[in-house]
Design a protein around this motif. Structure first.
Motif, PDB file in Angstrom:
ATOM      1  N   ARG A 519       0.846  -1.197   0.000  1.00 21.63           N
ATOM      2  CA  ARG A 519       0.000   0.000   0.000  1.00 21.63           C
ATOM      3  C   ARG A 519       0.877   1.242   0.000  1.00 21.63           C
ATOM      4  NH1 ARG A 519      -5.316  -1.274   1.263  1.00 21.63           N
ATOM      5  NH2 ARG A 519      -5.613  -3.417   2.021  1.00 21.63           N
ATOM      6  N   ILE A 520       0.411   2.293  -0.625  1.00 21.59           N
ATOM      7  CA  ILE A 520       1.168   3.546  -0.741  1.00 21.59           C
ATOM      8  C   ILE A 520       0.311   4.675  -0.176  1.00 21.59           C
ATOM      9  CG2 ILE A 520       2.254   5.195  -2.302  1.00 21.59           C
ATOM     10  CD1 ILE A 520       2.806   2.929  -4.219  1.00 21.59           C
ATOM     11  N   VAL A 521       0.872   5.430   0.755  1.00 24.02           N
ATOM     12  CA  VAL A 521       0.200   6.596   1.326  1.00 24.02           C
ATOM     13  C   VAL A 521       1.004   7.830   0.927  1.00 24.02           C
ATOM     14  CG1 VAL A 521      -0.605   7.748   3.408  1.00 24.02           C
ATOM     15  CG2 VAL A 521      -0.686   5.256   3.253  1.00 24.02           C
ATOM     16  N   VAL A 522       0.379   8.750   0.214  1.00 22.30           N
ATOM     17  CA  VAL A 522       1.016   9.977  -0.260  1.00 22.30           C
ATOM     18  C   VAL A 522       0.657  11.102   0.710  1.00 22.30           C
ATOM     19  CG1 VAL A 522       1.295  11.560  -2.188  1.00 22.30           C
ATOM     20  CG2 VAL A 522       0.819   9.146  -2.624  1.00 22.30           C
ATOM     21  N   LEU A 523       1.657  11.683   1.357  1.00 22.13           N
ATOM     22  CA  LEU A 523       1.465  12.757   2.330  1.00 22.13           C
ATOM     23  C   LEU A 523       1.959  14.065   1.729  1.00 22.13           C
ATOM     24  CD1 LEU A 523       2.855  10.818   5.425  1.00 22.13           C
ATOM     25  CD2 LEU A 523       0.463  11.173   4.868  1.00 22.13           C
ATOM     26  N   ILE A 524       1.068  15.036   1.571  1.00 19.68           N
ATOM     27  CA  ILE A 524       1.401  16.352   1.011  1.00 19.68           C
ATOM     28  C   ILE A 524       1.156  17.392   2.094  1.00 19.68           C
ATOM     29  CG2 ILE A 524       0.934  18.004  -0.833  1.00 19.68           C
ATOM     30  CD1 ILE A 524      -0.162  15.725  -2.509  1.00 19.68           C
ATOM     31  N   ASP A 525       2.213  18.078   2.515  1.00 14.36           N
ATOM     32  CA  ASP A 525       2.093  19.000   3.645  1.00 14.36           C
ATOM     33  C   ASP A 525       1.563  20.365   3.249  1.00 14.36           C
ATOM     34  OD1 ASP A 525       2.230  19.891   6.236  1.00 14.36           O
ATOM     35  OD2 ASP A 525       4.321  20.461   6.127  1.00 14.36           O
ATOM     36  N   GLU A 526       1.726  20.795   2.014  1.00 15.84           N
ATOM     37  CA  GLU A 526       1.221  22.118   1.635  1.00 15.84           C
ATOM     38  C   GLU A 526       0.770  22.084   0.181  1.00 15.84           C
ATOM     39  OE1 GLU A 526      -0.550  25.093   1.612  1.00 15.84           O
ATOM     40  OE2 GLU A 526       0.498  24.942   3.526  1.00 15.84           O
ATOM     41  N   LEU A 527      -0.533  22.114  -0.007  1.00 15.35           N
ATOM     42  CA  LEU A 527      -1.107  22.059  -1.346  1.00 15.35           C
ATOM     43  C   LEU A 527      -1.097  23.411  -2.031  1.00 15.35           C
ATOM     44  CD1 LEU A 527      -2.666  20.433  -3.513  1.00 15.35           C
ATOM     45  CD2 LEU A 527      -4.764  21.007  -2.274  1.00 15.35           C
ATOM     46  N   ALA A 528      -1.140  24.500  -1.277  1.00 12.31           N
ATOM     47  CA  ALA A 528      -1.273  25.831  -1.876  1.00 12.31           C
ATOM     48  C   ALA A 528      -0.102  26.148  -2.796  1.00 12.31           C
ATOM     49  CB  ALA A 528      -1.387  26.890  -0.784  1.00 12.31           C
ATOM     50  N   ASP A 529       1.124  25.780  -2.398  1.00  4.57           N
ATOM     51  CA  ASP A 529       2.284  26.060  -3.245  1.00  4.57           C
ATOM     52  C   ASP A 529       2.185  25.338  -4.578  1.00  4.57           C
ATOM     53  OD1 ASP A 529       3.237  27.597  -1.219  1.00  4.57           O
ATOM     54  OD2 ASP A 529       4.613  26.091  -0.423  1.00  4.57           O
ATOM     55  N   LEU A 530       1.709  24.106  -4.567  1.00  2.00           N
ATOM     56  CA  LEU A 530       1.567  23.357  -5.822  1.00  2.00           C
ATOM     57  C   LEU A 530       0.476  23.955  -6.698  1.00  2.00           C
ATOM     58  CD1 LEU A 530       1.753  19.701  -4.446  1.00  2.00           C
ATOM     59  CD2 LEU A 530       3.603  21.135  -5.296  1.00  2.00           C
ATOM     60  N   VAL A 543      -7.248  14.865  -8.537  1.00  6.78           N
ATOM     61  CA  VAL A 543      -8.610  14.393  -8.748  1.00  6.78           C
ATOM     62  C   VAL A 543      -8.603  12.994  -9.346  1.00  6.78           C
ATOM     63  CG1 VAL A 543     -10.716  14.789 -10.069  1.00  6.78           C
ATOM     64  CG2 VAL A 543      -9.598  16.693  -8.919  1.00  6.78           C
ATOM     65  N   ARG A 544      -7.718  12.750 -10.288  1.00  3.01           N
ATOM     66  CA  ARG A 544      -7.653  11.416 -10.899  1.00  3.01           C
ATOM     67  C   ARG A 544      -7.233  10.361  -9.879  1.00  3.01           C
ATOM     68  NH1 ARG A 544      -4.074   8.441 -14.512  1.00  3.01           N
ATOM     69  NH2 ARG A 544      -5.386   7.177 -15.904  1.00  3.01           N
ATOM     70  N   LEU A 545      -6.255  10.693  -9.028  1.00  4.86           N
ATOM     71  CA  LEU A 545      -5.845   9.759  -7.986  1.00  4.86           C
ATOM     72  C   LEU A 545      -6.969   9.537  -6.974  1.00  4.86           C
ATOM     73  CD1 LEU A 545      -2.180  10.923  -7.272  1.00  4.86           C
ATOM     74  CD2 LEU A 545      -2.876   8.745  -8.271  1.00  4.86           C
ATOM     75  N   ALA A 546      -7.628  10.622  -6.582  1.00  4.07           N
ATOM     76  CA  ALA A 546      -8.689  10.491  -5.590  1.00  4.07           C
ATOM     77  C   ALA A 546      -9.861   9.677  -6.120  1.00  4.07           C
ATOM     78  CB  ALA A 546      -9.167  11.874  -5.153  1.00  4.07           C
ATOM     79  N   GLN A 547     -10.110   9.746  -7.418  1.00  2.27           N
ATOM     80  CA  GLN A 547     -11.230   9.019  -7.990  1.00  2.27           C
ATOM     81  C   GLN A 547     -10.941   7.537  -8.173  1.00  2.27           C
ATOM     82  OE1 GLN A 547     -11.836  11.224 -11.602  1.00  2.27           O
ATOM     83  NE2 GLN A 547     -13.399  12.556 -10.708  1.00  2.27           N
ATOM     84  N   MET A 548      -9.700   7.200  -8.506  1.00  2.00           N
ATOM     85  CA  MET A 548      -9.424   5.839  -8.960  1.00  2.00           C
ATOM     86  C   MET A 548      -8.414   5.067  -8.124  1.00  2.00           C
ATOM     87  SD  MET A 548      -9.130   6.647 -13.045  1.00  2.00           S
ATOM     88  CE  MET A 548      -8.840   4.919 -13.401  1.00  2.00           C
ATOM     89  N   ALA A 549      -7.636   5.721  -7.268  1.00  2.00           N
ATOM     90  CA  ALA A 549      -6.478   5.052  -6.663  1.00  2.00           C
ATOM     91  C   ALA A 549      -6.836   4.151  -5.501  1.00  2.00           C
ATOM     92  CB  ALA A 549      -5.463   6.104  -6.201  1.00  2.00           C
ATOM     93  N   ARG A 550      -8.053   4.195  -5.011  1.00  2.00           N
ATOM     94  CA  ARG A 550      -8.398   3.425  -3.812  1.00  2.00           C
ATOM     95  C   ARG A 550      -8.206   1.925  -4.023  1.00  2.00           C
ATOM     96  NH1 ARG A 550     -14.289   3.463  -0.743  1.00  2.00           N
ATOM     97  NH2 ARG A 550     -13.783   1.923   0.874  1.00  2.00           N
ATOM     98  N   ALA A 551      -8.708   1.405  -5.143  1.00  2.00           N
ATOM     99  CA  ALA A 551      -8.627  -0.035  -5.369  1.00  2.00           C
ATOM    100  C   ALA A 551      -7.190  -0.515  -5.512  1.00  2.00           C
ATOM    101  CB  ALA A 551      -9.437  -0.412  -6.610  1.00  2.00           C
ATOM    102  N   THR A 552      -6.291   0.346  -5.967  1.00  2.00           N
ATOM    103  CA  THR A 552      -4.892  -0.040  -6.146  1.00  2.00           C
ATOM    104  C   THR A 552      -4.061   0.147  -4.887  1.00  2.00           C
ATOM    105  OG1 THR A 552      -4.266   2.171  -6.934  1.00  2.00           O
ATOM    106  CG2 THR A 552      -5.029   0.573  -8.578  1.00  2.00           C
ATOM    107  N   GLY A 553      -4.670   0.575  -3.777  1.00  2.44           N
ATOM    108  CA  GLY A 553      -3.948   0.714  -2.518  1.00  2.44           C
ATOM    109  C   GLY A 553      -3.188   2.005  -2.368  1.00  2.44           C
ATOM    110  N   ILE A 554      -3.525   3.026  -3.142  1.00  3.04           N
ATOM    111  CA  ILE A 554      -2.870   4.334  -3.041  1.00  3.04           C
ATOM    112  C   ILE A 554      -3.846   5.300  -2.368  1.00  3.04           C
ATOM    113  CG2 ILE A 554      -1.817   6.238  -4.315  1.00  3.04           C
ATOM    114  CD1 ILE A 554      -1.084   4.291  -6.502  1.00  3.04           C
ATOM    115  N   HIS A 555      -3.383   5.947  -1.297  1.00  5.20           N
ATOM    116  CA  HIS A 555      -4.238   6.856  -0.517  1.00  5.20           C
ATOM    117  C   HIS A 555      -3.525   8.197  -0.353  1.00  5.20           C
ATOM    118  CE1 HIS A 555      -6.826   3.427   0.606  1.00  5.20           C
ATOM    119  NE2 HIS A 555      -5.684   2.750   0.688  1.00  5.20           N
ATOM    120  N   LEU A 556      -4.305   9.264  -0.316  1.00  5.57           N
ATOM    121  CA  LEU A 556      -3.781  10.629  -0.239  1.00  5.57           C
ATOM    122  C   LEU A 556      -4.125  11.253   1.102  1.00  5.57           C
ATOM    123  CD1 LEU A 556      -4.877  11.941  -3.759  1.00  5.57           C
ATOM    124  CD2 LEU A 556      -2.670  10.975  -3.140  1.00  5.57           C
TER     125      LEU A 556
END
Length: 747
Positions: A519-530, A543-556
């Motif tokens: 499983r992969i957990v992506v931690l982003i500390d500051e979204l505003a700069d991006l 948005v694409r990751l949030a819509q589809m990544a759940r089944a593949t074990g990727i979480h944001l």
């Protein structure tokens, strides 16, 4: 219920009293108070008569036998009898002032033991016999008897030593805590009778008598408000032990023990603070014509929630009939600022009503908030009852109960709050919670920290892919790699005919030729700069990751300190149903992140509102705090456990993608998607790119030219046929012909 008018002793203003109860209850309470006052006056009179009799200033048929009995029994200790009679009077006066205190039985018993030890010591040092004791010398008959008994047991010298030790220890237990509280200014009054200055943030409402102009030289102390009798409460704070699981689950032997984490020290809220706050809430609401009753309270790490039950007011209709009307919840909510003023509280939150309860919750900050640690949360049933590898310990609610949640069920988390409110600490606690409950082969972390200072503490943790990414130019490439990895995993799931990552790993557990996916957990500390640097790419990727990544074990897990609509767009919010809001600047920011107000009243430093996907309203929590020492101990354990097998030295999997992106220079940003599309279809044309990438013909034609330069596709075919795809699924595109002098030299 009949309307009863009572007078407020401090303001002489008539207040409707609809919360006390029937008139018989009021009459009984008044009668009991009067009897208590009469008893106190009688005790004072008896104490004065005894004191005068001991000095021989008064005599009588009843006084003389009483004085003789005291002298014979206690000797010189008879002079303490008036003081002992004054103790109940002291507690009665405290109760009349509204400062209800619990009788300290330990100190009372300790003082009695110290008194008897002193009587025995007086008889020992005076060397008197029974005749002198009966005459009232030394410690009297009681002191002589105790001294004789101790002498028979311990001998002459031992008797003095034991009695002296008992006297010192008992005296310390009896008056030591009282002296300390007096020195600290926490007692009810100082020695000279001047009330102490309440500490900042105390529940007790205060009225300044003079302005303190110099912090080094405080002027006259503030006076504590006196509550009228009808607003006095008698709640008792029960100190509960730390939560422990009834049947602790066995941890995987590969995982570290919880001893690497720090223990928790809970703060305490006294009964006096609770009763004063509850009385002030009732009194303030009554002054605005809103009768209500505080029926309960719940104490948490940072706030105490008071359960307020609205009362009834009477209105005379047009026909002259008196009707009772319930106090509206909105009327109580509108008085938030007035209640904060009365309680001397910087911020106050009103939950109206509390979900599932028939009362309004008024949350008042504690005078001494406590720090919530991760270890006690991991040891609770609330955490261990969730059978998931990605369970998170978030903190404790307003009742002090541990709150845990499952990241796989969220499946993504959005965090917002101002600077210093606790966002980075929350992300660090999430990372520690995941790393202490999962091995690197089961769970990996991707950390993105544009602020460059918060998450770099995790560099060297074996769970981490590469290092913490801090450069904005590389971060966009990291997010693109996440989408590429998601697409690759979907192809693997399709090959194994699995619907999600858990089923895939279960099917491939005994197969050596099939890749096992962590499983992969992506931690982003500051979204505003991006979002400011590359808004389109960042939003599209998230948005694409949030819509589809759940089944593949990727979480944001995404955090930002700017919860504005240009940062948290509608598409991003729609795909992040689980949200956490720390303290924000205004109610508008609170509505952006939570779709409701309330976060603007939070206290900061970990105080947050958690909105889970299943709940309709947010829950107030005090977040978990992890220290640098805990993170270092966790890193050291995993580095020692894995040894040479530690993946920390491996190159980040997105480095190849970043090198390719750098070699492309100013090529189209969706070129990688175009390459992936023609690879899958094994054909290439401008119309195919138009349909697959949803772009116009000019951009599709330019992409075809770039693909030809990279050697991905062949030359145009006659008759409008599709171009030949020159790259296989495992091939990599070559650099363009004009990439630099390096290509010319190789030619």
């Amino acid at each position: 219920m009949k309307k009863k008018e009572t007078k407020n002793s401090s303001s002489n203003k008539e207040i409707p009293d609809d919360r006390v109860g029937p008139e018989s209850h009021l009459l009984l309470e008044t009668l009991m108070d009067s009897m208590g006052d009469l008893a106190a006056v009688a005790l004072i009179a008896v104490a004065i008569i005894i004191l005068l009799g001991l000095f021989g200033l008064t005599r009588g048929g009843l006084i003389d036998p009483l004085i003789e009995l005291l002298r014979t029994g206690l000797g010189y200790g008879a002079f303490l009898a008036p003081i002992l009679l004054g103790i109940p009077v002291y507690f009665s006066i405290r109760k009349r002032r509204g400062d209800w205190v619990q009788v300290p039985w330990l100190r009372v018993v300790s003082l009695e033991i110290a008194l008897f030890a002193a009587l025995a010591l007086m008889s020992t040092f005076s060397g008197m016999g029974l005749a002198e004791a009966e005459a009232g010398s030394g410690g009297g008959i009681v002191g002589w008897g105790l001294a004789r008994l101790m002498g028979d047991i311990f001998g002459g010298f031992g008797r003095v030593l034991v009695l002296g030790l008992i006297f010192i220890v008992s005296l310390f237990l009896g008056v030591g805590d009282f002296l300390k509280r007096t020195i600290d200014g926490l007692g009810s009054s100082t020695i000279d009778g001047t009330p102490p200055v309440p500490e900042k943030g105390n529940f007790a409402g205060t009225e300044p008598s003079e302005v303190q102009q110099d912090s080094q030289k405080p002027v006259k102390a503030q006076s504590v408000r006196r509550l009228p009798r009808e607003f006095r409460k008698n709640f008792q704070v029960v100190q509960t032990s730390d939560e422990k699981p009834s049947q602790p689950t066995k941890r995987d032997p590969r995982l570290p023990t919880l001893d690497i984490l720090d223990h928790e020290k809970k703060g305490t809220v006294t009964s006096r603070e609770i009763n004063l706050a509850a009385g002030l809430i009732e009194k303030t609401l009554a002054e605005f014509g809103l009768p209500a009753r505080v029926v309960n309270f719940r104490t948490g790490p940072s706030v105490t929630q008071f359960a307020v039950e609205p009362g009834y007011v009477e209105h005379k209709g047009t026909d002259g009939v008196v009707q009772q009307q319930k106090v509206r919840v909105s009327q109580i909510s509108a008085l938030a600022n007035d209640l904060a003023l009365a309680l001397s509280s910087p911020r106050l939150r009103i939950e109206a009503p509390v979900p599932g309860q028939a009362y309004v919750g008024i949350e008042v900050p504690n005078r001494k908030p406590s720090i919530v640690r991760l270890r006690p949360i991991l040891e609770t049933d609330a955490f261990q009852s969730i059978s998931s590898p990605l369970v998170l310990g978030l903190g404790r609610d307003v009742a002090g109960a541990a709150v845990a949640t499952d990241l796989t069920a969220m499946p993504h988390l959005l965090i917002a709050g101002t600077t210093g409110s606790g966002k980075s600490v929350s992300i660090a606690s999430i990372a520690v919670c995941l790393a202490i409950n999962n091995t690197p082969e089961d769970m990996r972390l991707v950390m993105i920290d544009p602020k460059m200072v918060e998450l770099i503490r995790f560099n060297g943790l074996p769970h981490l892919f590469g290092k913490v990414e801090t450069e904005l130019e590389r971060i966009v490439g990291v997010l693109r790699w996440c989408t590429v990895e998601m697409d690759r995993r979907y192809r693997l799931l399709e090959a194994t005919k699995a619907r999600d990552i858990e089923m895939h790993n279960r099917k491939t557990r005994r197969k050596k030729d099939v890749e096992r996916l962590p499983r992969i957990v992506v931690l982003i500390d500051e979204l505003a700069d991006l979002m400011m640097m590359a808004p389109d790419q960042t939003e599209h990727t998230l948005v694409r990751l949030a819509q589809m990544a759940r089944a593949t074990g990727i979480h944001l897990v995404v955090a930002t300190q700017r919860p504005s609509t240009d940062i948290l767009t509608g598409l991003i919010k729609a795909n992040f149903p689980a949200r956490i809001s720390f303290a924000v600047a205004s109610g508008i920011d609170s509505r952006v992140i939570l779709d409701t107000s309330g976060a603007e009243t939070l206290l900061g430093k970990g105080d947050m509102l958690f909105l889970s996907p299943e709940a309709s309203v947010p829950v107030r929590l005090q977040g978990v705090y992890v220290t640098d020492g805990e993170i270092e101990r966790l890193k050291a354990y995993w580095q020692k456990e894995l040894g040479d097998e530690s993946p920390e030295a491996e190159e980040a999997p997105w480095e190849e993608l970043l090198h390719r992106q750098a070699s492309l220079g100013d090529q189209d940003e969706i070129l990688e998607q175009a390459i992936e599309l023609v690879r899958q279809r094994n054909e290439a044309s401008a119309s195919l790119l138009q349909r697959g990438l949803r772009i116009g013909y000019p951009r599709a034609a330019r992409l075809m030219d770039q693909l030809e330069e990279l050697g991905v596709v062949g030359r145009p075919q006659a008759g409008g046929r599709t171009r030949e795809v020159l790259m296989g699924t495992d091939d990599e595109p070559s650099a363009p012909a004009n990439a630099g002098e390096e290509n010319e030299d190789s030619t």
